[in-house]
Design an enzyme around this catalytic site. Structure first.
Site, PDB file in Angstrom:
ATOM      1  CG  HIS A   1      -1.913   1.196   1.056  1.00  0.00           C
ATOM      2  ND1 HIS A   1      -3.020   1.170   0.234  1.00  0.00           N
ATOM      3  CD2 HIS A   1      -1.840   2.457   1.541  1.00  0.00           C
ATOM      4  CE1 HIS A   1      -3.601   2.357   0.235  1.00  0.00           C
ATOM      5  NE2 HIS A   1      -2.909   3.166   1.030  1.00  0.00           N
TER       6      HIS A   1
ATOM      7  CG  ASP B 236      -0.511   5.712  -0.022  1.00  0.00           C
ATOM      8  OD1 ASP B 236      -1.600   5.647  -0.615  1.00  0.00           O
ATOM      9  OD2 ASP B 236      -0.387   5.535   1.205  1.00  0.00           O
TER      10      ASP B 236
ATOM     11  CG  HIS C 141       0.874  10.620   1.568  1.00  0.00           C
ATOM     12  ND1 HIS C 141       0.583  10.073   0.339  1.00  0.00           N
ATOM     13  CD2 HIS C 141       0.030  10.025   2.434  1.00  0.00           C
ATOM     14  CE1 HIS C 141      -0.395   9.192   0.454  1.00  0.00           C
ATOM     15  NE2 HIS C 141      -0.744   9.143   1.720  1.00  0.00           N
TER      16      HIS C 141
HETATM   17 ZN   LIG Z   1      -3.138   5.202   0.687  1.00  0.00          ZN
END
Ligand SMILES: [Zn+2]
Length: 288
Positions: A242, A246, A269
């Site tokens: 995952h 992202d 992020h």
């Molecule tokens: Zn995510």
């Protein structure tokens, strides 16, 4: 060649953070449009191009917004899973019409977007998609948590990523590693289905702060320390995958298909976007 959708396709759900009901419609767009979000719930239907310069700094997700005199006038949240699905499908041009501030949580992965795109198909368009080979090593972050890219070997046709994470405080996440090549088949089958996750303690903190009230273990994997709550893993290293999902979505805010060797350790992020900023700067410098 550039690519768009064959025809519009819609998905419905509720926003992960704000929990509003939302309909998102992916529609075909002209060559050289890029990905553009359109807030249909606002009378002027303002547009937000999916570009790094429109990224807003928010916790645990990727949001885009348009500012005027330092004030945010329009925003769209949680764009990263859709951006990853568009990249996985090779879509360069798409108008994303959305009737709320946030995209739907769906099952916490990019798979519903990939399935929706595949259900209507794609069409090639005139014009080249932007592809750039990385020419210098770049690293962002700290000793503990970082993201780096190396130039590709001469024989490399695509990017690769190796991602590592370690959750010593949550043994059922623990140490995970995932390595992959950035090709459509791998992106759609091995990365897009990986769902977002939280530890049970993190989930409790968010929900007691009044956030994520409609989110269940069906929208976000919840790790208790002894297993996954009311759900089953799709992959043993689903959390690492995952994080790569992202990363894929965030990197596509550059609108460019990079060829390079990426390596992330505990990155998220913020570092994804710092690395992209440096990559874009390196291209600008080369062109000067
Ligand atoms: Zn995510």
């Amino acid at each position: 060649m550039q690519k768009t959708l064959n025809k519009p396709v819609s998905l419905e759900g509720f926003g992960f953070w704000r929990c509003d009901d939302v309909v998102v419609t992916l529609t075909p767009a002209d060559p050289d449009t890029g990905v553009v979000f359109i807030r249909d719930d606002i009378p002027s239907a303002p547009k937000i191009p999916a570009r790094l310069e429109n990224r807003m700094t928010v916790e645990r997700r990727t949001s885009l917004g348009i500012q005027n005199d330092g004030k945010t006038i329009v925003q769209v949240d949680m764009v990263e899973h859709l951006m990853a699905a568009l990249f996985a499908a090779g879509i360069t041009n798409c108008c994303v019409r959305v009737n709320s501030q946030e995209l739907p949580a769906l099952d916490g992965s990019a798979l519903p977007y990939v399935d929706a795109i595949n259900s209507v198909g794609t069409v090639e368009q005139p014009g080249e998609r932007k592809r750039i080979r990385v020419t210098q090593s770049i690293r962002v972050g700290t000793d503990k948590s970082y993201l780096e890219v190396e130039p590709p070997k001469p024989e490399d046709l695509t990017s690769t990523i190796c991602y590592e994470l370690d959750y010593p405080h949550c043994s059922d996440i623990g140490k995970q590693v995932f390595s992959a090549e950035f090709v459509p088949d791998v992106l759609q089958k091995e990365i897009a289905p990986a769902r977002t996750f939280a530890t049970q303690d993190e989930a409790k903190v968010l929900q007691s702060a009044g956030l994520c009230q409609r989110v269940s273990p069906q929208n976000c994997l919840v790790f208790t320390g002894t297993g996954v709550l009311e759900n089953q893993l799709r992959f043993p290293n689903e959390c690492a995958r995952h994080k790569v999902l992202d990363f894929t979505g965030d990197l596509y805010l550059g609108g460019i298909e990079w060829t390079g060797r990426f390596h992330g350790v505990g990155s998220g992020h913020a570092l994804n976007c710092q690395l992209l900023e440096k990559l874009l700067q390196s291209v600008t410098r080369r062109q000067e």
